[in-house]
Write a protein that holds these residues in place. Structure first.
Motif, PDB file in Angstrom:
ATOM      1  N   ASP A   1     -24.425 -94.845  77.631  1.00  0.00           N
ATOM      2  CA  ASP A   1     -23.073 -94.780  77.082  1.00  0.00           C
ATOM      3  C   ASP A   1     -22.168 -93.924  77.963  1.00  0.00           C
ATOM      4  O   ASP A   1     -22.574 -92.883  78.496  1.00  0.00           O
TER       5      ASP A   1
ATOM      6  N   LEU B   1     -25.210 -92.022  70.095  1.00  0.00           N
ATOM      7  CA  LEU B   1     -25.203 -92.298  71.520  1.00  0.00           C
ATOM      8  C   LEU B   1     -26.433 -93.091  71.938  1.00  0.00           C
ATOM      9  O   LEU B   1     -27.546 -92.807  71.500  1.00  0.00           O
TER      10      LEU B   1
ATOM     11  N   ILE C   1     -18.746 -91.643  78.070  1.00  0.00           N
ATOM     12  CA  ILE C   1     -17.906 -90.834  77.188  1.00  0.00           C
ATOM     13  C   ILE C   1     -16.718 -90.328  77.989  1.00  0.00           C
ATOM     14  O   ILE C   1     -16.889 -89.701  79.035  1.00  0.00           O
TER      15      ILE C   1
ATOM     16  N   VAL D   1     -15.853 -93.574  73.600  1.00  0.00           N
ATOM     17  CA  VAL D   1     -17.196 -94.007  73.972  1.00  0.00           C
ATOM     18  C   VAL D   1     -17.111 -95.466  74.390  1.00  0.00           C
ATOM     19  O   VAL D   1     -16.681 -96.321  73.601  1.00  0.00           O
TER      20      VAL D   1
END
Length: 292
Positions: free
Chosen positions: A146, A142, A148, A132
């Motif tokens: 964000d 989250l 990922i 992340v």
């Protein structure tokens, strides 16, 4: 075309490495940067432009979490809307809610689940880890914006209000940039090209079904080239010389040599196969097993 980062031998003309996600062409990089610029700077309808420092904060912290919309976006796929109070598994296996059928992704890689009024991503002891914002995490709540990283795939998590144009504009940007044209040649971006020895064709079919794609999945082997046609994610036809559509589908699912690529081309399509894709794939696998 070998990737300078991981040395994977991609199909000629690939703009992105199918194994590690590295961008392979300067023009492809420019398109991708422009795409990300569109996604990151698109404000909600009627809202003033969002500054970078404001976007990284928690702009929705004071609102009822059940009144908001949550999305995971992975270029060039369509956004996946997340429903509060539900969990979503991510992995290579077809049993997952979000499927990334490549070797760098574990069968069950991670899970995004609702905990105490927000979504949290948790790594499921995956081989390559879940990242992340560049950090390898075991579990993390989250926030809006964000990033990922799972295997070669980069997902982005977004929060919006009902009625906002966001992330609808993102979907249009993804559709517009899925196929790049560099000079006189066409280059493909994303996970829709690869080698049959490394990725199960039926997993690619499930991915196209999940994302409701329309186009042709071209299957190229040392002997000939076949096609599987999709309309809004459903298989409607399969073509292989000298075979019926169902025989052609069964045959191509058994192929282990050659390559595949997905083309956003609906020209000449006819509906010759009936039933949901999930059922057609089961029938084709059974037929292929009997023909061995």
């Amino acid at each position: 075309m070998r990737c300078p980062k991981c040395n994977y031998n991609n199909l000629d003309g690939s703009a992105v490495c199918n194994l590690c996600g590295e961008l392979l062409h300067s023009v492809g990089k420019n398109y991708y940067k422009q795409f990300r610029k569109v996604r990151r700077k698109t404000p909600a309808s009627g809202s003033p432009p969002v500054k970078e420092e404001e976007a990284s904060a928690r702009p929705f912290a004071s609102e009822d979490p059940h009144s908001l919309k949550y999305s995971l976006v992975c270029f060039p796929l369509d956004p996946v809307e997340l429903k509060p109070d539900q969990s979503y598994t991510i992995g290579r296996s077809s049993e997952n809610d979000i499927i990334f059928p490549v070797g760098q992704v574990s069968r069950k890689h991670s899970v995004v689940q609702w905990q105490t009024g927000r979504f949290v991503i948790t790594d499921l002891d995956s081989h390559n880890g879940t990242f992340v914002n560049g950090e390898n995490v075991t579990s993390r709540p989250l926030e809006h914006g964000d990033q990922i990283k799972i295997g070669p795939y980069l997902l982005e998590f977004y929060i919006s209000r009902p009625g906002d144009v966001f992330p609808g504009v993102e979907a249009k940007a993804m559709e517009a940039t899925q196929d790049l044209v560099l000079g006189e040649e066409e280059y493909e971006v994303g996970p829709f090209s690869g080698r049959l020895a490394e990725i199960e064709l039926r997993d690619i079919a499930r991915l196209l079904n999940m994302t409701r794609k329309t186009g042709k999945l071209e299957v190229k082997t040392p002997r000939q080239v076949g096609e599987i046609h999709f309309q809004e994610g459903e298989i409607v036809d399969a073509r292989w010389t000298g075979m019926t559509p169902m025989q052609a589908l069964a045959h191509m699912l058994q192929e282990k040599e050659g390559s595949f690529r997905f083309l956003r081309d609906a020209e000449g399509m006819q509906k010759k196969l009936e039933g949901p894709t999930s059922k057609l794939l089961i029938e084709a696998v059974r037929l292929g097993s009997r023909r061995r």
